[in-house]
Design an enzyme around this catalytic site. Structure first.
Site, short mmCIF file in Angstrom:
data_model
loop_
_atom_site.label_atom_id
_atom_site.label_comp_id
_atom_site.label_asym_id
_atom_site.label_seq_id
_atom_site.Cartn_x
_atom_site.Cartn_y
_atom_site.Cartn_z
N HIS A 99 75.05 46.99 84.55
CA HIS A 99 75.31 48.13 83.67
C HIS A 99 76.53 47.87 82.80
O HIS A 99 77.44 47.13 83.20
CB HIS A 99 75.51 49.41 84.48
CG HIS A 99 76.58 49.31 85.52
ND1 HIS A 99 76.37 48.72 86.75
CD2 HIS A 99 77.88 49.69 85.52
CE1 HIS A 99 77.48 48.76 87.46
NE2 HIS A 99 78.42 49.33 86.72
N HIS A 101 79.66 49.76 80.74
CA HIS A 101 80.43 50.99 80.55
C HIS A 101 80.80 51.10 79.06
O HIS A 101 81.28 50.12 78.47
CB HIS A 101 81.75 50.93 81.33
CG HIS A 101 81.59 50.89 82.82
ND1 HIS A 101 81.77 51.99 83.61
CD2 HIS A 101 81.29 49.86 83.67
CE1 HIS A 101 81.60 51.66 84.89
NE2 HIS A 101 81.30 50.37 84.95
P1 AMP Z 1 80.96 49.65 88.56
O1 AMP Z 1 82.28 49.74 89.29
O2 AMP Z 1 81.08 48.85 87.28
O3 AMP Z 1 79.84 49.17 89.45
O4 AMP Z 1 80.66 51.11 88.09
C1 AMP Z 1 79.74 51.96 88.69
C2 AMP Z 1 79.89 53.29 88.01
O5 AMP Z 1 78.77 54.08 88.34
C3 AMP Z 1 81.15 54.07 88.44
O6 AMP Z 1 81.96 54.32 87.29
C4 AMP Z 1 80.57 55.36 89.02
O7 AMP Z 1 81.33 56.50 88.70
C5 AMP Z 1 79.19 55.42 88.40
N1 AMP Z 1 78.19 56.15 89.17
C6 AMP Z 1 77.92 56.04 90.49
N2 AMP Z 1 76.89 56.87 90.83
C7 AMP Z 1 76.52 57.50 89.70
C8 AMP Z 1 75.53 58.49 89.39
N3 AMP Z 1 74.72 58.98 90.34
N4 AMP Z 1 75.44 58.94 88.12
C9 AMP Z 1 76.26 58.46 87.16
N5 AMP Z 1 77.21 57.51 87.38
C10 AMP Z 1 77.35 57.05 88.63
#
Ligand code: AMP
Ligand code: ZN
Length: 137
Positions: A99, A101
């Protein structure tokens, strides 16, 4: 992938605040934002990291990332935009579904992305040569 939160979001089994959707790509708001409007852009197919993503899916995700960045700028009048992407736990990856950001930034919001440190004498060339040796294989 049953155990993957983002696959569950793609399937609609877990709700999300969607911003964009097509056959291959989904964008939705991060539930724990750096700033309001912090968005995620994902391929619908499950790939753990950037090393695994199919090139065609990667291109589609890149185009949607630009679309979302422009929408944040136009809708939120943010001063800046960070596009960040974490791979593996050592780099802060929590969700193992690739993903990107897209983070709206505002002057003085206090989020520090990184602090660099200069190379020691000769170390830049050494690491450049190591990487080039792999790229040129
Ligand atoms: P990463 O640390 O790059 O893996 O980021 C994962 C991101 O996913 C974090 O910023 C979380 O806040 C976000 N996240 C986790 N669960 C959900 C969800 N159900 N809906 C939206 N964002 C999420
Ligand atoms: Zn997944």
């Amino acid at each position: 992938m049953e155990s993957c939160i983002f696959c569950q979001i793609v399937k609609g089994a877990i709700p999300s605040a969607k911003l964009y959707e097509d056959d291959a790509v989904l964008s939705f708001l991060d539930i724990n934002p750096i700033n309001p409007g912090h968005a995620l852009v994902i391929p619908k197919n499950h790939y753990p990291t950037i090393l695994d993503v199919d090139d065609e899916d990667l291109k589609k995700v890149a185009v949607v990332t630009k679309l979302i960045a422009k929408a944040l700028r136009d809708a939120l009048f943010c001063d800046g935009i960070n596009v960040l992407q974490n791979n593996f736990e050592a780099a802060g990856q929590l969700i193992h579904h690739f993903h990107i950001h897209v983070i709206p930034r505002f002057e003085g919001d206090g989020f520090k992305v990184w602090s660099g440190k200069p190379y020691k004498e000769g170390a830049m060339k050494e690491v450049q040569e190591k990487i080039l040796a792999v790229i040129k294989k």
